[in-house]
Write a protein that holds these residues in place. Structure first.
Motif, PDB file in Angstrom:
ATOM      1  N   ILE A 301       0.925  -0.914  -0.354  1.00  0.00           N
ATOM      2  CA  ILE A 301       0.053  -0.177  -0.130  1.00  0.00           C
ATOM      3  C   ILE A 301       0.636   1.489   0.215  1.00  0.00           C
ATOM      4  CG2 ILE A 301      -2.087   1.037   0.885  1.00  0.00           C
ATOM      5  CD1 ILE A 301      -2.637  -1.430  -0.276  1.00  0.00           C
ATOM      6  N   GLY A 302       1.964   1.530   0.665  1.00  0.00           N
ATOM      7  CA  GLY A 302       3.071   2.586   1.274  1.00  0.00           C
ATOM      8  C   GLY A 302       3.249   2.809  -0.444  1.00  0.00           C
ATOM      9  N   GLU A 303       4.234   1.768  -0.937  1.00  0.00           N
ATOM     10  CA  GLU A 303       4.969   1.581  -2.835  1.00  0.00           C
ATOM     11  C   GLU A 303       3.870   2.797  -3.499  1.00  0.00           C
ATOM     12  OE1 GLU A 303       7.307  -1.522  -3.795  1.00  0.00           O
ATOM     13  OE2 GLU A 303       8.464  -1.870  -2.333  1.00  0.00           O
ATOM     14  N   LEU A 304       2.020   1.787  -3.131  1.00  0.00           N
ATOM     15  CA  LEU A 304       1.221   2.611  -4.221  1.00  0.00           C
ATOM     16  C   LEU A 304       1.363   3.406  -3.901  1.00  0.00           C
ATOM     17  CD1 LEU A 304      -0.929  -0.936  -4.160  1.00  0.00           C
ATOM     18  CD2 LEU A 304      -0.191  -0.627  -6.274  1.00  0.00           C
ATOM     19  N   LEU A 305       1.117   4.110  -3.010  1.00  0.00           N
ATOM     20  CA  LEU A 305       0.481   5.579  -2.279  1.00  0.00           C
ATOM     21  C   LEU A 305       2.034   6.344  -3.085  1.00  0.00           C
ATOM     22  CD1 LEU A 305      -0.462   5.419   0.546  1.00  0.00           C
ATOM     23  CD2 LEU A 305      -1.873   5.877  -0.894  1.00  0.00           C
ATOM     24  N   GLU A 306       3.029   5.912  -2.904  1.00  0.00           N
ATOM     25  CA  GLU A 306       4.198   6.676  -3.037  1.00  0.00           C
ATOM     26  C   GLU A 306       4.624   6.752  -5.279  1.00  0.00           C
ATOM     27  OE1 GLU A 306       8.902   6.060  -2.376  1.00  0.00           O
ATOM     28  OE2 GLU A 306       7.790   4.854  -1.679  1.00  0.00           O
ATOM     29  N   GLU A 307       4.159   5.391  -5.475  1.00  0.00           N
ATOM     30  CA  GLU A 307       3.911   5.853  -7.127  1.00  0.00           C
ATOM     31  C   GLU A 307       3.046   6.458  -7.183  1.00  0.00           C
ATOM     32  OE1 GLU A 307       3.490   1.636  -8.024  1.00  0.00           O
ATOM     33  OE2 GLU A 307       5.505   1.364  -7.267  1.00  0.00           O
ATOM     34  N   GLY A 308       2.132   7.130  -6.610  1.00  0.00           N
ATOM     35  CA  GLY A 308       1.166   7.643  -6.853  1.00  0.00           C
ATOM     36  C   GLY A 308      -0.745   6.882  -7.372  1.00  0.00           C
ATOM     37  N   SER A 309       0.190   5.283  -7.510  1.00  0.00           N
ATOM     38  CA  SER A 309      -1.426   4.289  -8.261  1.00  0.00           C
ATOM     39  C   SER A 309      -2.586   4.307  -7.826  1.00  0.00           C
ATOM     40  CB  SER A 309      -0.685   2.776  -8.141  1.00  0.00           C
ATOM     41  OG  SER A 309       0.604   3.184  -9.194  1.00  0.00           O
ATOM     42  N   ILE A 310      -2.474   4.872  -6.493  1.00  0.00           N
ATOM     43  CA  ILE A 310      -3.753   5.307  -5.491  1.00  0.00           C
ATOM     44  C   ILE A 310      -3.470   5.930  -4.701  1.00  0.00           C
ATOM     45  CG2 ILE A 310      -4.406   2.328  -5.310  1.00  0.00           C
ATOM     46  CD1 ILE A 310      -3.358   2.723  -2.442  1.00  0.00           C
ATOM     47  N   ALA A 311      -4.704   6.889  -4.274  1.00  0.00           N
ATOM     48  CA  ALA A 311      -4.201   8.077  -3.168  1.00  0.00           C
ATOM     49  C   ALA A 311      -5.348   9.077  -2.820  1.00  0.00           C
ATOM     50  CB  ALA A 311      -3.675   9.093  -4.272  1.00  0.00           C
ATOM     51  N   PRO A 312      -5.054   8.918  -1.527  1.00  0.00           N
ATOM     52  CA  PRO A 312      -6.540  10.075  -0.728  1.00  0.00           C
ATOM     53  C   PRO A 312      -6.951  11.272  -1.315  1.00  0.00           C
ATOM     54  CG  PRO A 312      -5.109   9.917   0.484  1.00  0.00           C
ATOM     55  CD  PRO A 312      -4.162   9.156  -0.219  1.00  0.00           C
ATOM     56  N   PRO A 313      -8.351  11.419  -1.555  1.00  0.00           N
ATOM     57  CA  PRO A 313      -8.901  10.621  -1.392  1.00  0.00           C
ATOM     58  C   PRO A 313     -10.058   9.903  -1.719  1.00  0.00           C
ATOM     59  CG  PRO A 313      -9.912  12.946  -1.794  1.00  0.00           C
ATOM     60  CD  PRO A 313      -8.683  12.652  -1.936  1.00  0.00           C
ATOM     61  N   GLN A 314      -9.723   9.304  -3.277  1.00  0.00           N
ATOM     62  CA  GLN A 314     -10.621   8.965  -4.234  1.00  0.00           C
ATOM     63  C   GLN A 314     -10.087   7.688  -3.692  1.00  0.00           C
ATOM     64  OE1 GLN A 314      -7.818  10.801  -4.761  1.00  0.00           O
ATOM     65  NE2 GLN A 314      -9.158  12.252  -6.592  1.00  0.00           N
ATOM     66  N   VAL A 315      -9.364   6.641  -2.943  1.00  0.00           N
ATOM     67  CA  VAL A 315      -8.836   5.595  -2.392  1.00  0.00           C
ATOM     68  C   VAL A 315      -8.302   5.728  -0.817  1.00  0.00           C
ATOM     69  CG1 VAL A 315      -7.721   3.465  -2.434  1.00  0.00           C
ATOM     70  CG2 VAL A 315      -7.859   4.894  -4.091  1.00  0.00           C
ATOM     71  N   THR A 316      -9.157   4.809  -0.187  1.00  0.00           N
ATOM     72  CA  THR A 316      -8.721   4.309   1.350  1.00  0.00           C
ATOM     73  C   THR A 316      -8.665   3.219   1.981  1.00  0.00           C
ATOM     74  OG1 THR A 316      -9.425   5.313   3.193  1.00  0.00           O
ATOM     75  CG2 THR A 316     -10.811   4.410   2.674  1.00  0.00           C
ATOM     76  N   PHE A 317      -7.644   2.965   2.700  1.00  0.00           N
ATOM     77  CA  PHE A 317      -7.535   1.613   3.620  1.00  0.00           C
ATOM     78  C   PHE A 317      -7.240   1.371   4.428  1.00  0.00           C
ATOM     79  CE2 PHE A 317      -3.672  -1.285   4.682  1.00  0.00           C
ATOM     80  CZ  PHE A 317      -4.722  -2.710   4.842  1.00  0.00           C
ATOM     81  N   VAL A 318      -8.095   0.465   4.972  1.00  0.00           N
ATOM     82  CA  VAL A 318      -8.864   0.106   6.400  1.00  0.00           C
ATOM     83  C   VAL A 318      -8.189  -0.878   6.666  1.00  0.00           C
ATOM     84  CG1 VAL A 318     -10.214   0.091   7.910  1.00  0.00           C
ATOM     85  CG2 VAL A 318     -11.045   1.378   6.034  1.00  0.00           C
ATOM     86  N   GLN A 319      -7.209  -1.085   8.024  1.00  0.00           N
ATOM     87  CA  GLN A 319      -6.820  -2.405   8.169  1.00  0.00           C
ATOM     88  C   GLN A 319      -7.628  -2.367  10.173  1.00  0.00           C
ATOM     89  OE1 GLN A 319      -4.847  -4.924   7.271  1.00  0.00           O
ATOM     90  NE2 GLN A 319      -6.110  -5.507   9.252  1.00  0.00           N
ATOM     91  N   VAL A 320      -8.299  -3.409  10.034  1.00  0.00           N
ATOM     92  CA  VAL A 320      -8.904  -3.896  11.344  1.00  0.00           C
ATOM     93  C   VAL A 320      -7.610  -5.129  11.958  1.00  0.00           C
ATOM     94  CG1 VAL A 320     -10.543  -5.100  12.752  1.00  0.00           C
ATOM     95  CG2 VAL A 320     -11.469  -3.471  11.116  1.00  0.00           C
ATOM     96  N   ALA A 321      -6.694  -4.595  12.759  1.00  0.00           N
ATOM     97  CA  ALA A 321      -6.164  -6.219  13.223  1.00  0.00           C
ATOM     98  C   ALA A 321      -6.308  -6.328  14.768  1.00  0.00           C
ATOM     99  CB  ALA A 321      -4.948  -5.252  13.454  1.00  0.00           C
ATOM    100  N   THR A 322      -7.265  -6.993  15.587  1.00  0.00           N
ATOM    101  CA  THR A 322      -7.747  -7.650  16.940  1.00  0.00           C
ATOM    102  C   THR A 322      -6.526  -8.072  16.977  1.00  0.00           C
ATOM    103  OG1 THR A 322      -9.662  -8.567  15.320  1.00  0.00           O
ATOM    104  CG2 THR A 322      -9.423  -9.176  17.748  1.00  0.00           C
ATOM    105  N   PRO A 323      -6.777  -7.545  18.211  1.00  0.00           N
ATOM    106  CA  PRO A 323      -5.406  -7.642  19.414  1.00  0.00           C
ATOM    107  C   PRO A 323      -5.555  -9.690  19.852  1.00  0.00           C
ATOM    108  CG  PRO A 323      -6.774  -5.752  20.989  1.00  0.00           C
ATOM    109  CD  PRO A 323      -7.543  -6.084  18.861  1.00  0.00           C
ATOM    110  N   SER A 324      -3.585  -9.016  20.036  1.00  0.00           N
ATOM    111  CA  SER A 324      -3.609 -11.649  19.706  1.00  0.00           C
ATOM    112  C   SER A 324      -2.305 -11.523  20.847  1.00  0.00           C
ATOM    113  CB  SER A 324      -3.558 -11.727  18.309  1.00  0.00           C
ATOM    114  OG  SER A 324      -3.231 -12.655  18.277  1.00  0.00           O
ATOM    115  N   ARG A 325      -2.773 -12.426  21.763  1.00  0.00           N
ATOM    116  CA  ARG A 325      -1.213 -12.790  22.678  1.00  0.00           C
ATOM    117  C   ARG A 325      -0.021 -12.432  23.039  1.00  0.00           C
ATOM    118  NH1 ARG A 325      -1.107 -17.598  17.637  1.00  0.00           N
ATOM    119  NH2 ARG A 325      -2.656 -18.866  18.139  1.00  0.00           N
ATOM    120  N   GLU A 326      -1.139 -10.687  23.489  1.00  0.00           N
ATOM    121  CA  GLU A 326      -0.143  -9.832  23.664  1.00  0.00           C
ATOM    122  C   GLU A 326       1.122  -9.942  24.587  1.00  0.00           C
ATOM    123  OE1 GLU A 326      -3.334  -6.901  23.657  1.00  0.00           O
ATOM    124  OE2 GLU A 326      -2.530  -5.664  22.695  1.00  0.00           O
TER     125      GLU A 326
END
Length: 488
Positions: A301-326
């Motif tokens: 995702i970071g490289e796609l943003l850096e290259e300009g292939s995607i960009a907010p606000p047109q494209v956004t990424f949501v990452q849900v990371a459920t807590p685990s074995r902390e």
């Protein structure tokens, strides 16, 4: 379903690390039991509905176990674990030895003899509890990598029982499995079962090859023959066991009904509006685990943003990371790395009101997840190794509109069933992963709908009921077990 077993015993017994409920403290200080959000419980909920049976497992609280109690027609039989046993058996041997070893050694496994001793001791306790609640000739269904010694321990005590074991995670190739100092004991423990179910055919073959290489057993097709041993250890008796793939699934009809409810549809609209109503929403939903490929995904995702292939606000990424074995060090380090990466990406590419990556380190209920799935134009399921990954199946089931696109790692069990209609990727190949994400974004609506229709049909046909039926049918076809009277 009516049981003919004596009072206090059951014709059907499940054994898993956890009970299907969690104890919660209410505002008035009282305690109550609530259905656990775990993957096994979610999968088994519809299978066990209305079935008279016993479930053996840990209640989730260290110390003395609560007295057995009923949850509808299910008898819950808690097994006690001390704080030290939980640390050594569960967080130690199960999750810092077996888990990394069984997931391609993505991080190095840790081998401690004290952890192994705790694992064996707790497995013995589970076996005793199973034997206590199982009626003569009962069917026993043991689940997952935390209880790999239980089949033989139960068999040694109760040869009258029909015993099945299901592996929810990958089973490693013998070249990796052979690193385990207690490899022979684990295999002998599993060979106590009549039928062993795995997510993929490769996992079943890995098990058979390990039995051949480590124990000198004979493996032909799905059958493993062990000639036994006179050393007096567990699993010493000769055995013929069947090991085969029985891939798990979800309660497709139940989840489809939930996702199609007006409340969930309304919530999906509200979520999209809160994100700024972007043209494309990318979504990742994972337990915070190093096997899930979150770091690789963020790099893409970071490289796609850096290259300009995607960009907010047109494209956004949501990452849900459920807590685990902390409390496990590898997981604490992983969280720091992921949060640092998200911070750098947002610092470089977000603007006021336009966030490139929304990172949510928390758990959500099924209703909220169903709504999130409907928001996701592209679902990113890109683990480095996964036994199945039911999120992929939940996503396509939630898409009652026939839209959306699923980017799926080839290293999941789900890819075995869904590869012809997903956007398949190798998450280690960052360039290839980026290209796959862009293809999933840019393909025509007609192509996406064609794929989604096929995926939804597959999951609907091969649901959790079909999985349970296939497993129990295979177990029922195992050789008849002698009764205890015949043994005497």
């Amino acid at each position: 379903m009516t049981s003919s077993a004596p009072h206090g015993t059951y014709d059907f017994v499940i054994a898993a690390n956890r009970l299907p409920v969690d104890q919660q403290v209410q505002p008035d200080g009282s305690t109550a039991w609530k259905t656990s959000p775990g993957g096994l419980v979610t999968a088994m909920e519809s299978v066990m509905k209305g079935r008279e049976a016993a479930w053996v497992g840990w209640a989730g609280v260290a110390g003395e176990a609560p007295e057995p109690f009923d949850d509808d027609t299910l008898r819950l039989h808690p097994v006690p674990l001390s704080t030290e046993e939980h640390n050594e058996y569960y967080e130690g041997f199960s999750n810092d030895t077996l888990w990394p070893l069984y997931h391609d050694v993505i991080v190095p496994p840790t081998f401690h003899r004290t952890w192994w001793a705790a694992y064996r001791r707790v497995n013995e306790r589970f076996a005793e509890a199973v034997c206590e609640v199982a009626a003569e000739g009962a069917t026993v269904w043991i689940h997952d990598y935390q209880l790999q010694l239980v089949p033989a321990m139960v068999r040694d005590r109760r040869p009258d029982l029909r015993i099945g074991w299901f592996d929810h995670i990958p089973f490693p190739p013998v070249e990796l499995f052979a690193q385990l100092p207690w490899r022979a004991q684990i295999l002998r423990g599993l060979l106590g079962a009549d039928f062993l179910g795995f997510q993929r055919a490769d996992d079943a073959r890995n098990f058979a090859r390990s039995c051949r290489a480590v124990l000198g057993a004979t493996a032909k097709g799905e059958k493993v023959e062990w000639t036994g041993s006179d050393d007096g250890r567990i699993g010493a008796a000769p055995r013929t066991v069947r090991a085969a793939a029985v891939p798990i699934s979800i309660d497709a009809s139940g989840f489809r009904e939930l996702a199609d409810s007006p409340a969930v549809r309304e919530r999906a609209q509200a979520i999209r509006a809160s994100l700024g109503d972007p043209e494309v929403v990318l979504l990742g939903v994972d337990r915070l685990d190093y096997t899930k490929g979150i770091r690789h995904r963020l790099r893409a995702i970071g490289e796609l943003l850096e290259e300009g292939s995607i960009a907010p606000p047109q494209v956004t990424f949501v990452q849900v990371a459920t807590p685990s074995r902390e409390r496990v060090e590898a997981y604490r380090m992983l969280r720091e790395q992921i949060e640092g990466t998200v911070g750098r990406i947002n610092g470089d590419f977000s603007h006021l009101g336009d966030t490139a990556v929304h990172y949510l380190h928390q758990s959500y209920g099924r209703e909220e997840m169903a709504a999130l799935f409907q928001v996701a134009d592209v679902m990113l399921v890109t683990p480095l190794r996964d036994g199945m990954n039911l999120v992929a199946k939940e996503y396509v089931t939630a898409r009652h509109d026939g839209k959306g696109a699923l980017v799926l790692s080839e290293f999941t069990g789900a890819a075995e069933e869904m590869r012809n209609h997903v956007y398949l990727c190798n998450p280690h190949d960052i360039t290839g992963l980026k290209e796959t994400i862009l293809r999933a974004i840019n393909d025509s609506p007609e192509e996406k709908e064609r794929r989604m229709k096929a995926l939804r049909r597959r999951v609907r046909t091969h649901d959790v009921q079909a999985w349970a039926s296939a497993f129990l049918s295979a177990l029922a076809s195992a050789p008849e077990r002698p009764t205890r009277k015949e043994i005497r």
